[in-house]
Scaffold this active site. Structure first.
Site, mmCIF file in Angstrom:
data_model
loop_
_atom_site.group_PDB
_atom_site.id
_atom_site.type_symbol
_atom_site.label_atom_id
_atom_site.label_comp_id
_atom_site.label_asym_id
_atom_site.label_seq_id
_atom_site.Cartn_x
_atom_site.Cartn_y
_atom_site.Cartn_z
ATOM 1 N N HIS A 245 2.720 17.974 -2.162
ATOM 2 C CA HIS A 245 2.330 19.221 -1.489
ATOM 3 C C HIS A 245 1.027 19.828 -2.005
ATOM 4 C CE1 HIS A 245 4.065 21.162 -5.062
ATOM 5 N NE2 HIS A 245 3.360 22.220 -4.729
HETATM 6 C C1 UD1 Z 1 2.807 27.347 -3.650
HETATM 7 C C2 UD1 Z 1 2.089 27.493 -4.983
HETATM 8 C C3 UD1 Z 1 2.266 26.231 -5.802
HETATM 9 C C4 UD1 Z 1 3.731 25.842 -5.917
HETATM 10 C C5 UD1 Z 1 4.334 25.751 -4.532
HETATM 11 C C6 UD1 Z 1 5.805 25.400 -4.587
HETATM 12 C C7 UD1 Z 1 0.046 28.910 -4.878
HETATM 13 C C8 UD1 Z 1 -1.425 28.904 -4.903
HETATM 14 N N1 UD1 Z 1 0.645 27.702 -4.809
HETATM 15 O O1 UD1 Z 1 2.121 26.318 -2.930
HETATM 16 O O2 UD1 Z 1 1.755 26.436 -7.083
HETATM 17 O O3 UD1 Z 1 3.840 24.590 -6.573
HETATM 18 O O4 UD1 Z 1 4.152 27.001 -3.868
HETATM 19 O O5 UD1 Z 1 6.254 24.982 -3.318
HETATM 20 O O6 UD1 Z 1 0.648 29.957 -4.924
HETATM 21 N N2 UD1 Z 1 4.595 27.223 4.567
HETATM 22 C C9 UD1 Z 1 5.571 27.289 5.546
HETATM 23 N N3 UD1 Z 1 6.739 27.912 5.234
HETATM 24 C C10 UD1 Z 1 6.956 28.481 4.033
HETATM 25 C C11 UD1 Z 1 5.946 28.429 3.058
HETATM 26 C C12 UD1 Z 1 4.776 27.790 3.334
HETATM 27 O O7 UD1 Z 1 5.427 26.790 6.645
HETATM 28 O O8 UD1 Z 1 8.055 29.029 3.826
HETATM 29 C C13 UD1 Z 1 3.342 26.511 4.883
HETATM 30 C C14 UD1 Z 1 2.307 27.353 5.502
HETATM 31 O O9 UD1 Z 1 1.677 26.596 6.469
HETATM 32 C C15 UD1 Z 1 1.338 27.628 4.372
HETATM 33 C C16 UD1 Z 1 1.464 26.394 3.508
HETATM 34 O O10 UD1 Z 1 2.808 25.978 3.679
HETATM 35 O O11 UD1 Z 1 0.071 27.838 4.825
HETATM 36 C C17 UD1 Z 1 1.191 26.643 2.062
HETATM 37 O O12 UD1 Z 1 2.058 27.618 1.527
HETATM 38 P P1 UD1 Z 1 1.629 28.514 0.249
HETATM 39 O O13 UD1 Z 1 2.729 29.396 -0.119
HETATM 40 O O14 UD1 Z 1 0.313 29.112 0.463
HETATM 41 O O15 UD1 Z 1 1.426 27.491 -0.922
HETATM 42 P P2 UD1 Z 1 2.230 26.204 -1.361
HETATM 43 O O16 UD1 Z 1 1.430 25.042 -0.957
HETATM 44 O O17 UD1 Z 1 3.660 26.219 -0.942
#
Ligand code: UD1
Length: 352
Positions: A204
């Site tokens: 991820h």
């Molecule tokens: C975040 C953390 C990372 C951690 C990870 C655990 C930061 C910078 N990164 O990364 O350190 O290892 O969480 O999973 O804070 N999305 C969904 N549904 C959700 C959540 C996310 O669809 O419930 C999708 C969205 O398109 C979003 C993307 O995932 O844009 C990224 O989500 P985000 O929370 O920004 O960061 P992670 O990659 O999950």
């Protein structure tokens, strides 16, 4: 004494579950739980509250996804207003996500002491958003709970020794606590129809997902492995697989799953292949070799004993490491004695 604990993303739910359980059993300490809503899908968030019996958050900010600036900025604004109305004696933050950084900034500017669980981790790679989040959060926190001696050393080098407490790792507490549940009833969290032998993978990190060459190399390696790869798919990775037109072969894609299901999958697998921080360490603690799909790791203790090979998104190296024989070196436990949460709660009572 009142603390506000700020959580928002999957690994924070696991860590907070362990600390919240001890807080709830401690006289004189009350916790207000604030969920930023960084993770919002049920299988990225609610499932952890249900299976780990985390109390429902007192606040859910529903911030959701966005660019780093937009997401962190919205959290900063909304966490600030909760802190103003709650006026706690301290704010507890976890790990290295944007929720961690926003909470630290909001609290420090209101002169509320900040305590950081999992302080002192460093990848020394400033292109990782998590590295920026950690460095800034540690610099402005008042109490730094370091999970390992390596983390203590990093904090000392940065001149933060006086704020540092070697607590051990709450994720080790958590594994010890939940492992016996899984041992007592091995089928309770076993997914149906899993291959007999498989690798367990997670992917991820932006450096892998947002780069077509890296993501393609990882899936090309998976296609060539001697047994299937079970991959709980992060929503961002799903999006990029579709965008790049990658067709996963030899891979069993499944939805993101809860903590206990994940531990069961890990216990039953051949090896873990991952770019996650937490899974590297869970694999080590449960005696499974790990192949890390990154250029470096914060959890250097897992590498020293030969149980974790850091190979980046390099097709050949992934294939070689996955096929390598089981390590034989004994695993040293650098992660505490399983009572990190007790040390953290006692320090909060003494120091705040
Ligand atoms: C975040 C953390 C990372 C951690 C990870 C655990 C930061 C910078 N990164 O990364 O350190 O290892 O969480 O999973 O804070 N999305 C969904 N549904 C959700 C959540 C996310 O669809 O419930 C999708 C969205 O398109 C979003 C993307 O995932 O844009 C990224 O989500 P985000 O929370 O920004 O960061 P992670 O990659 O999950």
């Amino acid at each position: 004494m009142k603390i506000v604990s700020v959580i928002g993303a999957r690994p924070q739910f696991v860590k907070a579950a362990t600390v919240s359980r001890i807080v709830a059993a401690t006289d004189g300490l009350r916790e207000v739980l604030l969920h930023t809503g960084q993770h919002y899908d049920d299988n990225m968030s609610q499932v952890f509250f249900d299976e780990l019996s985390i109390p429902q958050p007192n606040y859910n900010l529903d911030i959701g996804s966005g660019s780093h600036g937009a997401q962190t900025g919205a959290m900063l604004r909304d966490i600030e207003s909760v802190l103003v109305s709650e006026s706690p004696d301290g704010v507890l933050i976890y790990g290295d996500t944007n929720s961690t950084l926003a909470a630290a900034l909001a609290a420090v500017k209101l002169h509320i002491p900040v305590a950081h669980v999992e302080a002192g981790l460093r990848s020394f790679n400033r292109r990782m958003p998590e590295e920026i989040n950690r460095v800034v959060a540690d610099r402005i926190s008042d109490i730094l709970f370091a999970p390992t001696q390596t983390a203590v050393m990093h904090l000392e080098r940065e001149g933060l020794k006086d704020n540092t407490v070697l607590s051990g790792d709450v994720m080790y507490d958590s594994i010890l606590y939940y492992r016996h549940q899984l041992d007592a009833d091995p089928d309770s969290h076993r997914l149906p129809d899993m291959p007999e032998r498989y690798y367990l993978a997670t992917v991820h990190r932006p450096q892998n997902t947002d780069n077509p060459d890296a993501l393609s190399a990882i899936f090309a390696a998976f296609a060539a492995l001697p047994c299937p790869v079970v991959l709980p798919l992060h929503p961002r990775t799903a999006r990029y697989i579709a965008e790049y037109g990658i067709e996963p072969r030899n891979v069993r894609l499944i939805e993101p799953i809860g903590y206990l299901w994940m531990l069961r999958l890990l216990l039953d697998c051949e090896k873990a292949l991952t770019d996650s921080g937490g899974l590297q360490k869970e694999a080590y603690l449960l005696g499974k070799p790990c192949v890390t799909l990154r250029t470096e790791t914060e959890w250097v203790e897992t590498v020293h004993d030969g149980w974790n090979e850091v190979v980046a998104a390099d097709r050949e190296r992934i294939e070689q490491a996955a096929a390598a024989p089981m390590p034989t070196a004994p695993r040293r436990n650098a992660f505490g004695d399983g009572h990190a949460a007790d040390i953290i709660v006692n320090s909060l009572l003494n120091r705040l």
